[in-house]
Design a protein around this motif. Structure first.
Motif, PDB file in Angstrom:
ATOM      1  N   ILE A 137     -25.722 -25.359  21.031  1.00 48.57           N
ATOM      2  CA  ILE A 137     -26.498 -25.537  22.124  1.00 48.57           C
ATOM      3  C   ILE A 137     -27.971 -25.571  21.703  1.00 48.57           C
ATOM      4  CG2 ILE A 137     -27.511 -24.789  24.402  1.00 48.57           C
ATOM      5  CD1 ILE A 137     -24.525 -23.706  24.775  1.00 48.57           C
ATOM      6  N   ILE A 138     -28.383 -24.584  20.990  1.00 52.59           N
ATOM      7  CA  ILE A 138     -29.830 -24.269  20.361  1.00 52.59           C
ATOM      8  C   ILE A 138     -30.045 -25.322  19.619  1.00 52.59           C
ATOM      9  CG2 ILE A 138     -31.219 -22.772  18.872  1.00 52.59           C
ATOM     10  CD1 ILE A 138     -29.170 -20.631  19.924  1.00 52.59           C
ATOM     11  N   ALA A 139     -29.243 -25.901  18.824  1.00 50.90           N
ATOM     12  CA  ALA A 139     -29.520 -27.027  17.889  1.00 50.90           C
ATOM     13  C   ALA A 139     -29.874 -28.302  18.738  1.00 50.90           C
ATOM     14  CB  ALA A 139     -28.386 -27.138  17.051  1.00 50.90           C
ATOM     15  N   LEU A 140     -29.296 -28.410  19.601  1.00 51.78           N
ATOM     16  CA  LEU A 140     -29.461 -29.512  20.570  1.00 51.78           C
ATOM     17  C   LEU A 140     -30.736 -29.555  21.358  1.00 51.78           C
ATOM     18  CD1 LEU A 140     -26.144 -30.356  22.342  1.00 51.78           C
ATOM     19  CD2 LEU A 140     -26.990 -31.571  20.496  1.00 51.78           C
ATOM     20  N   LYS A 141     -31.177 -28.116  21.909  1.00 53.22           N
ATOM     21  CA  LYS A 141     -32.438 -28.009  22.356  1.00 53.22           C
ATOM     22  C   LYS A 141     -33.722 -27.874  21.518  1.00 53.22           C
ATOM     23  CE  LYS A 141     -32.968 -24.933  25.636  1.00 53.22           C
ATOM     24  NZ  LYS A 141     -33.294 -26.119  26.804  1.00 53.22           N
ATOM     25  N   ASN A 146     -38.158 -31.288  19.731  1.00 48.94           N
ATOM     26  CA  ASN A 146     -38.963 -31.927  18.703  1.00 48.94           C
ATOM     27  C   ASN A 146     -40.191 -31.378  18.088  1.00 48.94           C
ATOM     28  OD1 ASN A 146     -39.217 -34.334  17.127  1.00 48.94           O
ATOM     29  ND2 ASN A 146     -40.405 -35.301  18.445  1.00 48.94           N
ATOM     30  N   LYS A 147     -40.048 -29.996  17.997  1.00 49.76           N
ATOM     31  CA  LYS A 147     -40.909 -29.305  17.325  1.00 49.76           C
ATOM     32  C   LYS A 147     -40.854 -29.133  15.897  1.00 49.76           C
ATOM     33  CE  LYS A 147     -42.967 -27.920  21.291  1.00 49.76           C
ATOM     34  NZ  LYS A 147     -44.435 -28.643  21.712  1.00 49.76           N
ATOM     35  N   SER A 148     -39.811 -29.265  15.625  1.00 46.65           N
ATOM     36  CA  SER A 148     -39.574 -29.434  14.031  1.00 46.65           C
ATOM     37  C   SER A 148     -39.016 -30.569  13.630  1.00 46.65           C
ATOM     38  CB  SER A 148     -38.471 -28.189  13.566  1.00 46.65           C
ATOM     39  OG  SER A 148     -38.773 -26.853  13.927  1.00 46.65           O
ATOM     40  N   LEU A 216     -30.961 -35.399  26.438  1.00 49.96           N
ATOM     41  CA  LEU A 216     -30.418 -35.747  25.354  1.00 49.96           C
ATOM     42  C   LEU A 216     -31.011 -37.215  24.431  1.00 49.96           C
ATOM     43  CD1 LEU A 216     -26.463 -35.436  25.972  1.00 49.96           C
ATOM     44  CD2 LEU A 216     -27.829 -33.806  24.577  1.00 49.96           C
ATOM     45  N   GLN A 217     -31.501 -37.982  25.464  1.00 54.27           N
ATOM     46  CA  GLN A 217     -31.978 -39.057  24.920  1.00 54.27           C
ATOM     47  C   GLN A 217     -33.232 -38.993  24.210  1.00 54.27           C
ATOM     48  OE1 GLN A 217     -30.908 -42.472  25.261  1.00 54.27           O
ATOM     49  NE2 GLN A 217     -29.319 -41.262  26.138  1.00 54.27           N
ATOM     50  N   LYS A 218     -33.732 -37.544  24.194  1.00 54.99           N
ATOM     51  CA  LYS A 218     -35.171 -37.564  23.433  1.00 54.99           C
ATOM     52  C   LYS A 218     -34.742 -37.076  22.085  1.00 54.99           C
ATOM     53  CE  LYS A 218     -37.299 -35.378  27.548  1.00 54.99           C
ATOM     54  NZ  LYS A 218     -37.823 -33.815  28.064  1.00 54.99           N
ATOM     55  N   ILE A 219     -33.528 -36.709  21.622  1.00 51.88           N
ATOM     56  CA  ILE A 219     -33.116 -36.260  20.373  1.00 51.88           C
ATOM     57  C   ILE A 219     -33.302 -37.435  19.478  1.00 51.88           C
ATOM     58  CG2 ILE A 219     -31.218 -35.190  18.947  1.00 51.88           C
ATOM     59  CD1 ILE A 219     -30.539 -33.670  21.366  1.00 51.88           C
ATOM     60  N   LEU A 245     -26.060 -39.495  23.528  1.00 50.25           N
ATOM     61  CA  LEU A 245     -27.039 -39.173  22.604  1.00 50.25           C
ATOM     62  C   LEU A 245     -27.396 -40.759  22.030  1.00 50.25           C
ATOM     63  CD1 LEU A 245     -25.367 -36.366  20.945  1.00 50.25           C
ATOM     64  CD2 LEU A 245     -27.608 -36.449  21.730  1.00 50.25           C
ATOM     65  N   PRO A 246     -28.740 -40.908  21.652  1.00 50.37           N
ATOM     66  CA  PRO A 246     -29.003 -42.283  20.952  1.00 50.37           C
ATOM     67  C   PRO A 246     -28.342 -42.503  19.689  1.00 50.37           C
ATOM     68  CG  PRO A 246     -31.059 -40.946  21.560  1.00 50.37           C
ATOM     69  CD  PRO A 246     -29.764 -40.133  21.611  1.00 50.37           C
TER      70      PRO A 246
END
Length: 292
Positions: A137-141, A146-148, A216-219, A245-246
């Protein structure tokens, strides 16, 4: 040095999963004292809390993020395997292991911010992430935020929401019952255990996360959604995450559970390494799209 990890604290430092190791045999015996390695262990203050982390190996950075109530040691099977291939970086999540809590309302958002802070502190240009359960969950967040700069994400046993559309009904029922017991003890003034921490960890499972399809689309990074076919998370929920997910691949491991990273690490690590090491592909069986 070998250390026996207590499965009672895996994913939650309470009795809910105390019987797991009797049913699903997990390996927590390692020659290196992961999570308590004085030779490599360090503390850094991030977002007002001291966070403990360890590093192993060299090369491309790979973050390992553990599950609820666990710690660095719980992912020793992944450290052992990936440290010869990557620069493995693993931390105790806020309030768990050796890391400070410093909050009365723990959230996945806060823990994700802590990890982004660690990436910034270590001056990592780009990273891969393997997250297990809460770690997924943390990885998805982190991908959403998109900070890293993330190359690839592996999310094992992750969910978008805490209700029974995503999670098998027996899990939240059991967690809720335990939380009621803890709140009764707190109300009676019981200070024999860290009940506040247990309550906050349970709160993560009962009330979080709340990740939308739009999120999710932001990943941007390719994601491997992976779980066991008898996971805590429903199979159809894994498919839902994958479909929204894209760039993603899906692996539901046959005959496996939520605990496969420790019960069958050979299988899990091999699947994950293949995803991380090879160029991302999402082929299509639709021959009507193929050029003649």
């Amino acid at each position: 040095m070998k250390k026996n990890f207590n499965p009672v604290i895996l994913f939650l430092t309470i009795s809910i999963f105390g019987i797991v190791n009797a049913q699903v045999k997990m390996n927590f015996k390692f020659d290196i004292p992961y999570g308590n390695n004085q030779d490599v262990g360090k503390f850094v203050e991030i977002n007002g809390a001291k966070i403990y982390y360890e590093e192993y190996g060299k090369g491309e950075p790979l973050l390992l993020i553990h599950g609820n109530g666990a710690d660095i040691h719980s992912m020793g099977n992944q450290i052992d395997y990936f440290k010869s291939k990557y620069r493995v970086i693993i931390a105790d999540n806020r309030g768990q292991g050796k890391s400070e809590l410093k909050t009365d309302s723990l959230t996945y958002t806060q823990i994700a911010k802590d990890w982004d802070g660690l990436v910034q502190f270590l001056e990592l240009d780009s990273i891969n992430i393997i997250g297990w359960s809460d770690g997924g969950i943390i990885a998805l967040k982190m991908g959403i935020n998109n900070k890293s700069k993330i190359k690839k994400i592996v999310a094992m046993g992750a969910n978008l929401r805490p209700d029974t559309t995503a999670v098998n009904s027996w899990a939240p029922k059991s967690v809720r019952e335990r939380d009621v017991e803890i709140m009764k003890k707190i109300a009676k003034g019981d200070r024999t255990q860290n009940l506040n921490l247990s309550h906050q960890l349970l709160g993560l499972l009962l009330n979080q996360p709340n990740i939308s399809h739009k999120d999710l689309q932001k990943i941007k990074a390719p994601v491997l959604i992976i779980g066991g076919d008898r996971d805590i998370i429903k199979n159809e929920h894994f498919v839902e995450i994958f479909e929204n997910l894209p760039k993603a691949q899906l692996c539901i491991m046959p005959g496996e559970t939520h605990f496969t990273p420790a019960s069958n690490p050979e299988l899990f690590n091999e699947i994950v390494y293949r995803f991380l090491s090879k160029p991302f592909r999402r082929p299509d069986s639709n021959w009507t799209k193929w050029k003649r």
